[in-house]
Write a protein that holds these residues in place. Sequence first.
Motif, PDB file in Angstrom:
ATOM      1  N   ASP B  40       0.857  -1.195   0.000  1.00  0.00           N
ATOM      2  CA  ASP B  40       0.000   0.000   0.000  1.00  0.00           C
ATOM      3  C   ASP B  40       0.894   1.246   0.000  1.00  0.00           C
ATOM      4  N   ALA B  70      -7.914  -6.730   6.243  1.00  0.00           N
ATOM      5  CA  ALA B  70      -8.985  -5.741   6.078  1.00  0.00           C
ATOM      6  C   ALA B  70      -8.895  -4.656   7.146  1.00  0.00           C
ATOM      7  N   GLY B  71      -8.383  -5.014   8.304  1.00  0.00           N
ATOM      8  CA  GLY B  71      -8.261  -4.049   9.384  1.00  0.00           C
ATOM      9  C   GLY B  71      -7.140  -3.045   9.187  1.00  0.00           C
ATOM     10  N   LEU B  73      -5.504  -2.491   5.784  1.00  0.00           N
ATOM     11  CA  LEU B  73      -5.271  -2.064   4.400  1.00  0.00           C
ATOM     12  C   LEU B  73      -6.315  -1.060   3.919  1.00  0.00           C
ATOM     13  N   ALA B  74      -5.857   0.029   3.282  1.00  0.00           N
ATOM     14  CA  ALA B  74      -6.793   1.048   2.784  1.00  0.00           C
ATOM     15  C   ALA B  74      -6.884   1.057   1.260  1.00  0.00           C
ATOM     16  N   ILE B  75      -6.597  -0.097   0.630  1.00  0.00           N
ATOM     17  CA  ILE B  75      -6.828  -0.246  -0.810  1.00  0.00           C
ATOM     18  C   ILE B  75      -7.622  -1.544  -1.014  1.00  0.00           C
ATOM     19  N   PRO B  76      -8.263  -1.720  -2.177  1.00  0.00           N
ATOM     20  CA  PRO B  76      -9.089  -2.917  -2.367  1.00  0.00           C
ATOM     21  C   PRO B  76      -8.247  -4.191  -2.449  1.00  0.00           C
TER      22      PRO B  76
END
Lengths: 214, 252
Positions: B40, B70-71, B73-76
């Motif tokens: 990221d 998921a907790g 990471l700020a990308i898909p």
Amino acid sequence: MIGIIDYGMGNLHSVSKALERLELDYFLSGDPAELEKADGLILPGVGSFYDGMKILKEEKLDGFIRDWALADKPLLGICLGMQLLFEESEENGPTEGLNLLPGKVRRFSGVTAEGEAYKVPHMGWNKLTFKQPEHTLLQHTEPGHVYFVHSFLVTTSAEEVLIATAEYDGEVPAVVGKGNTMGTQFHPEKSSFLGMDMLHNFAALVKREVTARG
Amino acid sequence: MLTKRIIPCLDVKEGRVVKGVQFVELRDAGDPVELSTFYDEQGADELIFLDISASHEGRKTMIEVVEEVAGTLAIPFTVGGGINAVSDMRSILRAGADKVSLNTAAVKNPELITDGANYFGTQCIVVAIDAKYDEELGSWRVYTHGGRTPTDLEVREWAKEVVKRGAGEILLTSMDQDGAKTGFDLALTKAVNEVVSVPVIASGGAGAKEHFPAVFHEASADAALAASIFHYKETSVKEVKRHLAEKGVNVR
């Protein structure tokens, strides 16, 4: 405290996780009586406009959200949640929206004016153009790329509600708003640093409003 | 305009990232959560996790990995491997993944694509296709089971079928190029991209940053995937993107 409106339409989890990363307090609820206790609301959502509105009505959330916004309390719609803020959508025949912002929702045609086909959904990273760089959500940010996934877009002749746009077969409203009612077509919770900054800005607005209202 | 995406792929076995060289040799290349944050920060546009665990325990571990990623990471991110039913898709999407990727299960039961698209939306459904050129067929043949089992499917026909059934994206791996590090399979990528209306992610063959511009310029891919060159720091996402920008490819 931010209330995330839980009405069964998707991306709750990723929005909650993003708030956790920013160390913000929040709760999830689909009950107007509970949500009333929040200082700011997030209306997330992935899926169809028709289904989204139907559930909001069934759960008596439509009137609640309208009253909330008309009192100018902070409200952030994300993706479908943003589209629901507008007058109506052509998806599944005309469906009436929350009617808080002027404009309609239509599908990307998939063909340019020159007859060239392009891909729908509009999915991936696209660059923002800031129309109102001084807006609350855009504080301390630079126009960068954010992550979109959508097949429908807002069309509006009301320039004053366009805060930022992106280019995809024409101008796509990306950040919209009027007063403390606002929305993003893209997913700030999936848009790396820029998206996280915007969520942070929304939370800061919520905090300021609490202080201002005493 | 949309940017071209660079997607690191992480093969995960029992909660650890490994990378198959030509699908056989495996080497340990790190912790999934740590690696995903690293990517990221490097400017990766998306991540794909492929669960190659064979055991039931391994699959359960994968759900925990998805939750943890998921907790932070700020990308898909997309998760594939071992998804055989709508209930598998649900548990992975609930754990926080943005998309699921189907491969062998989609060939065995194409209805799974339709069901997944109906339940979760086409934007959640990626169909992964492993293809290898076949002299007899005069085209590329689709393989399943991590490239071990040939099918009767021709790649373009199968690609059209999966899109018709609701695939929102195609992850196309060239078995001829995978692990060879001599560049992407431009002919295969172009052939598939020409017959579908959804984004195509080209995979297999990336060995240097110089291999990336061609897959966008010549094969019009929407995204390119690579694993080992990133994991072993032979190049970085940042370097690849800088090179692409120099060559006139629109990147984030």
